[in-house]
Design a protein around this motif. Sequence first.
Motif, PDB file in Angstrom:
ATOM      1  N   LEU A 164      -0.695   6.969  20.080  1.00  0.00           N
ATOM      2  CA  LEU A 164      -0.173   5.642  19.746  1.00  0.00           C
ATOM      3  C   LEU A 164       1.230   5.711  19.143  1.00  0.00           C
ATOM      4  O   LEU A 164       1.772   4.703  18.702  1.00  0.00           O
ATOM      5  N   GLY A 165       1.818   6.936  19.093  1.00  0.00           N
ATOM      6  CA  GLY A 165       3.179   7.095  18.595  1.00  0.00           C
ATOM      7  C   GLY A 165       3.300   7.500  17.139  1.00  0.00           C
ATOM      8  O   GLY A 165       4.406   7.517  16.590  1.00  0.00           O
ATOM      9  N   PHE A 166       2.191   7.840  16.490  1.00  0.00           N
ATOM     10  CA  PHE A 166       2.221   8.288  15.093  1.00  0.00           C
ATOM     11  C   PHE A 166       2.390   9.805  15.046  1.00  0.00           C
ATOM     12  O   PHE A 166       1.837  10.526  15.879  1.00  0.00           O
ATOM     13  N   ASN A 167       3.144  10.287  14.053  1.00  0.00           N
ATOM     14  CA  ASN A 167       3.339  11.716  13.849  1.00  0.00           C
ATOM     15  C   ASN A 167       2.948  12.092  12.430  1.00  0.00           C
ATOM     16  O   ASN A 167       3.193  11.334  11.477  1.00  0.00           O
ATOM     17  N   GLU A 168       2.374  13.281  12.291  1.00  0.00           N
ATOM     18  CA  GLU A 168       1.925  13.764  10.990  1.00  0.00           C
ATOM     19  C   GLU A 168       3.116  13.981  10.060  1.00  0.00           C
ATOM     20  O   GLU A 168       4.167  14.436  10.490  1.00  0.00           O
ATOM     21  N   HIS A 173      -7.823  14.074   5.446  1.00  0.00           N
ATOM     22  CA  HIS A 173      -6.902  13.059   5.940  1.00  0.00           C
ATOM     23  C   HIS A 173      -5.500  13.654   6.050  1.00  0.00           C
ATOM     24  O   HIS A 173      -5.207  14.695   5.465  1.00  0.00           O
ATOM     25  N   ILE A 174      -4.652  12.951   6.761  1.00  0.00           N
ATOM     26  CA  ILE A 174      -3.223  13.310   6.819  1.00  0.00           C
ATOM     27  C   ILE A 174      -2.416  12.015   6.927  1.00  0.00           C
ATOM     28  O   ILE A 174      -2.847  11.064   7.580  1.00  0.00           O
ATOM     29  N   ALA A 175      -1.285  12.000   6.254  1.00  0.00           N
ATOM     30  CA  ALA A 175      -0.374  10.851   6.373  1.00  0.00           C
ATOM     31  C   ALA A 175       0.305  10.941   7.736  1.00  0.00           C
ATOM     32  O   ALA A 175       0.657  12.035   8.193  1.00  0.00           O
ATOM     33  N   MET A 176       0.482   9.792   8.372  1.00  0.00           N
ATOM     34  CA  MET A 176       1.144   9.734   9.669  1.00  0.00           C
ATOM     35  C   MET A 176       2.109   8.563   9.678  1.00  0.00           C
ATOM     36  O   MET A 176       1.856   7.549   9.013  1.00  0.00           O
ATOM     37  N   LEU A 177       3.191   8.714  10.420  1.00  0.00           N
ATOM     38  CA  LEU A 177       4.227   7.693  10.451  1.00  0.00           C
ATOM     39  C   LEU A 177       4.594   7.364  11.897  1.00  0.00           C
ATOM     40  O   LEU A 177       4.704   8.262  12.728  1.00  0.00           O
ATOM     41  N   LYS A 178       4.768   6.083  12.160  1.00  0.00           N
ATOM     42  CA  LYS A 178       5.257   5.615  13.467  1.00  0.00           C
ATOM     43  C   LYS A 178       6.597   4.958  13.234  1.00  0.00           C
ATOM     44  O   LYS A 178       6.728   4.061  12.409  1.00  0.00           O
ATOM     45  N   ASN A 179       7.627   5.434  13.938  1.00  0.00           N
ATOM     46  CA  ASN A 179       8.972   4.865  13.804  1.00  0.00           C
ATOM     47  C   ASN A 179       9.231   3.835  14.879  1.00  0.00           C
ATOM     48  O   ASN A 179       8.747   3.922  15.961  1.00  0.00           O
ATOM     49  N   ILE A 193       8.307   0.460  11.535  1.00  0.00           N
ATOM     50  CA  ILE A 193       7.891   1.696  10.865  1.00  0.00           C
ATOM     51  C   ILE A 193       6.563   1.414  10.162  1.00  0.00           C
ATOM     52  O   ILE A 193       6.460   0.487   9.347  1.00  0.00           O
ATOM     53  N   ILE A 194       5.555   2.217  10.507  1.00  0.00           N
ATOM     54  CA  ILE A 194       4.202   2.014   9.976  1.00  0.00           C
ATOM     55  C   ILE A 194       3.665   3.345   9.481  1.00  0.00           C
ATOM     56  O   ILE A 194       3.762   4.366  10.173  1.00  0.00           O
ATOM     57  N   LYS A 195       3.072   3.339   8.299  1.00  0.00           N
ATOM     58  CA  LYS A 195       2.461   4.542   7.732  1.00  0.00           C
ATOM     59  C   LYS A 195       0.955   4.336   7.657  1.00  0.00           C
ATOM     60  O   LYS A 195       0.489   3.251   7.304  1.00  0.00           O
ATOM     61  N   ILE A 196       0.218   5.385   7.989  1.00  0.00           N
ATOM     62  CA  ILE A 196      -1.235   5.344   7.884  1.00  0.00           C
ATOM     63  C   ILE A 196      -1.741   6.600   7.179  1.00  0.00           C
ATOM     64  O   ILE A 196      -1.050   7.617   7.128  1.00  0.00           O
ATOM     65  N   SER A 197      -2.938   6.500   6.662  1.00  0.00           N
ATOM     66  CA  SER A 197      -3.669   7.645   6.129  1.00  0.00           C
ATOM     67  C   SER A 197      -4.815   7.882   7.100  1.00  0.00           C
ATOM     68  O   SER A 197      -5.794   7.140   7.102  1.00  0.00           O
ATOM     69  N   ALA A 198      -4.660   8.884   7.965  1.00  0.00           N
ATOM     70  CA  ALA A 198      -5.586   9.078   9.077  1.00  0.00           C
ATOM     71  C   ALA A 198      -6.595  10.189   8.793  1.00  0.00           C
ATOM     72  O   ALA A 198      -6.247  11.210   8.202  1.00  0.00           O
ATOM     73  N   GLN A 199      -7.831   9.980   9.242  1.00  0.00           N
ATOM     74  CA  GLN A 199      -8.792  11.068   9.208  1.00  0.00           C
ATOM     75  C   GLN A 199      -8.297  12.135  10.182  1.00  0.00           C
ATOM     76  O   GLN A 199      -7.912  11.829  11.313  1.00  0.00           O
ATOM     77  N   CYS A 200      -8.294  13.386   9.739  1.00  0.00           N
ATOM     78  CA  CYS A 200      -7.676  14.462  10.519  1.00  0.00           C
ATOM     79  C   CYS A 200      -8.229  14.597  11.929  1.00  0.00           C
ATOM     80  O   CYS A 200      -7.485  14.908  12.856  1.00  0.00           O
ATOM     81  N   TYR A 201      -9.517  14.354  12.105  1.00  0.00           N
ATOM     82  CA  TYR A 201     -10.086  14.535  13.436  1.00  0.00           C
ATOM     83  C   TYR A 201      -9.556  13.500  14.431  1.00  0.00           C
ATOM     84  O   TYR A 201      -9.731  13.647  15.641  1.00  0.00           O
ATOM     85  N   LEU A 202      -8.849  12.483  13.934  1.00  0.00           N
ATOM     86  CA  LEU A 202      -8.289  11.446  14.811  1.00  0.00           C
ATOM     87  C   LEU A 202      -6.785  11.602  15.046  1.00  0.00           C
ATOM     88  O   LEU A 202      -6.154  10.699  15.588  1.00  0.00           O
ATOM     89  N   TYR A 248       0.842  -1.195   0.000  1.00  0.00           N
ATOM     90  CA  TYR A 248       0.000   0.000   0.000  1.00  0.00           C
ATOM     91  C   TYR A 248       0.878   1.246   0.000  1.00  0.00           C
ATOM     92  O   TYR A 248       0.700   2.143  -0.808  1.00  0.00           O
ATOM     93  N   PHE A 249       1.821   1.274   0.926  1.00  0.00           N
ATOM     94  CA  PHE A 249       2.846   2.319   1.009  1.00  0.00           C
ATOM     95  C   PHE A 249       4.192   1.615   0.979  1.00  0.00           C
ATOM     96  O   PHE A 249       4.275   0.394   1.065  1.00  0.00           O
ATOM     97  N   GLU A 250       5.268   2.403   0.919  1.00  0.00           N
ATOM     98  CA  GLU A 250       6.614   1.835   1.001  1.00  0.00           C
ATOM     99  C   GLU A 250       6.792   1.123   2.349  1.00  0.00           C
ATOM    100  O   GLU A 250       7.432   0.083   2.441  1.00  0.00           O
ATOM    101  N   GLU A 251       6.178   1.701   3.391  1.00  0.00           N
ATOM    102  CA  GLU A 251       6.243   1.138   4.731  1.00  0.00           C
ATOM    103  C   GLU A 251       5.071   0.167   4.936  1.00  0.00           C
ATOM    104  O   GLU A 251       4.112   0.161   4.170  1.00  0.00           O
ATOM    105  N   ALA A 252       5.138  -0.605   6.022  1.00  0.00           N
ATOM    106  CA  ALA A 252       3.969  -1.396   6.437  1.00  0.00           C
ATOM    107  C   ALA A 252       2.846  -0.401   6.741  1.00  0.00           C
ATOM    108  O   ALA A 252       3.102   0.768   7.068  1.00  0.00           O
ATOM    109  N   SER A 253       1.596  -0.855   6.641  1.00  0.00           N
ATOM    110  CA  SER A 253       0.497   0.080   6.876  1.00  0.00           C
ATOM    111  C   SER A 253      -0.670  -0.591   7.594  1.00  0.00           C
ATOM    112  O   SER A 253      -0.825  -1.809   7.557  1.00  0.00           O
ATOM    113  N   ILE A 254      -1.448   0.257   8.244  1.00  0.00           N
ATOM    114  CA  ILE A 254      -2.675  -0.148   8.927  1.00  0.00           C
ATOM    115  C   ILE A 254      -3.787   0.723   8.382  1.00  0.00           C
ATOM    116  O   ILE A 254      -3.630   1.945   8.268  1.00  0.00           O
ATOM    117  N   GLY A 255      -4.916   0.100   8.048  1.00  0.00           N
ATOM    118  CA  GLY A 255      -6.034   0.876   7.518  1.00  0.00           C
ATOM    119  C   GLY A 255      -7.369   0.306   7.940  1.00  0.00           C
ATOM    120  O   GLY A 255      -7.438  -0.708   8.646  1.00  0.00           O
TER     121      GLY A 255
END
Length: 147
Positions: free
Chosen positions: A125-129, A141-147, A109-118, A69-76
């Motif tokens: 949970l350790g994710f950063n925009e 939405h905004i992309a977020m990454l957890k290292n 390292i995990i990348k997500i596409s998060a709804q902005c209100y969340l 889905y992304f270069e990184e592992a992802s959760i959706g």
Amino acid sequence: MLKIVTKTFKELTTQELYEILQLRSEVFVVEQDCVYQDLDGKDQKALHVIGFKEEKVVAYTRIFKPGFYFEEASIGRVVVAGYQRQHKYGYAIMEASIKAVKEQYNKSIIKISAQCYLKKFYNNLGFNEIGAEYLEDGIPHIAMLKN
């Protein structure tokens, strides 16, 4: 108490698949008033993290290996039934999903596409925009990454 299991698409029972799709439709289409194609052909490639309460699916995510889905592992498709949100099952299902990414793909390292209100929920949970906000299916939405 939430019982959480991780399964491949082929391991899902017909009943589990039905309840997962019903929950996703209930929240992402009806509750959020968003007409979009939830059945995107990617479920077959995902690992499904399912939260059961009294044998009923009440929380869910799907995870993907890096490069799918992304270069990184992802959760959706992170979702909790409305009538169960007061129990903070969003944290439980996300923590189980983060653990599953580590166990199944040996990645942290995990990348997500998060709804902005969340954003705050995911920050906890350790994710950063990363990058700017964007619209996905008409929802900010905004992309977020957890290292």
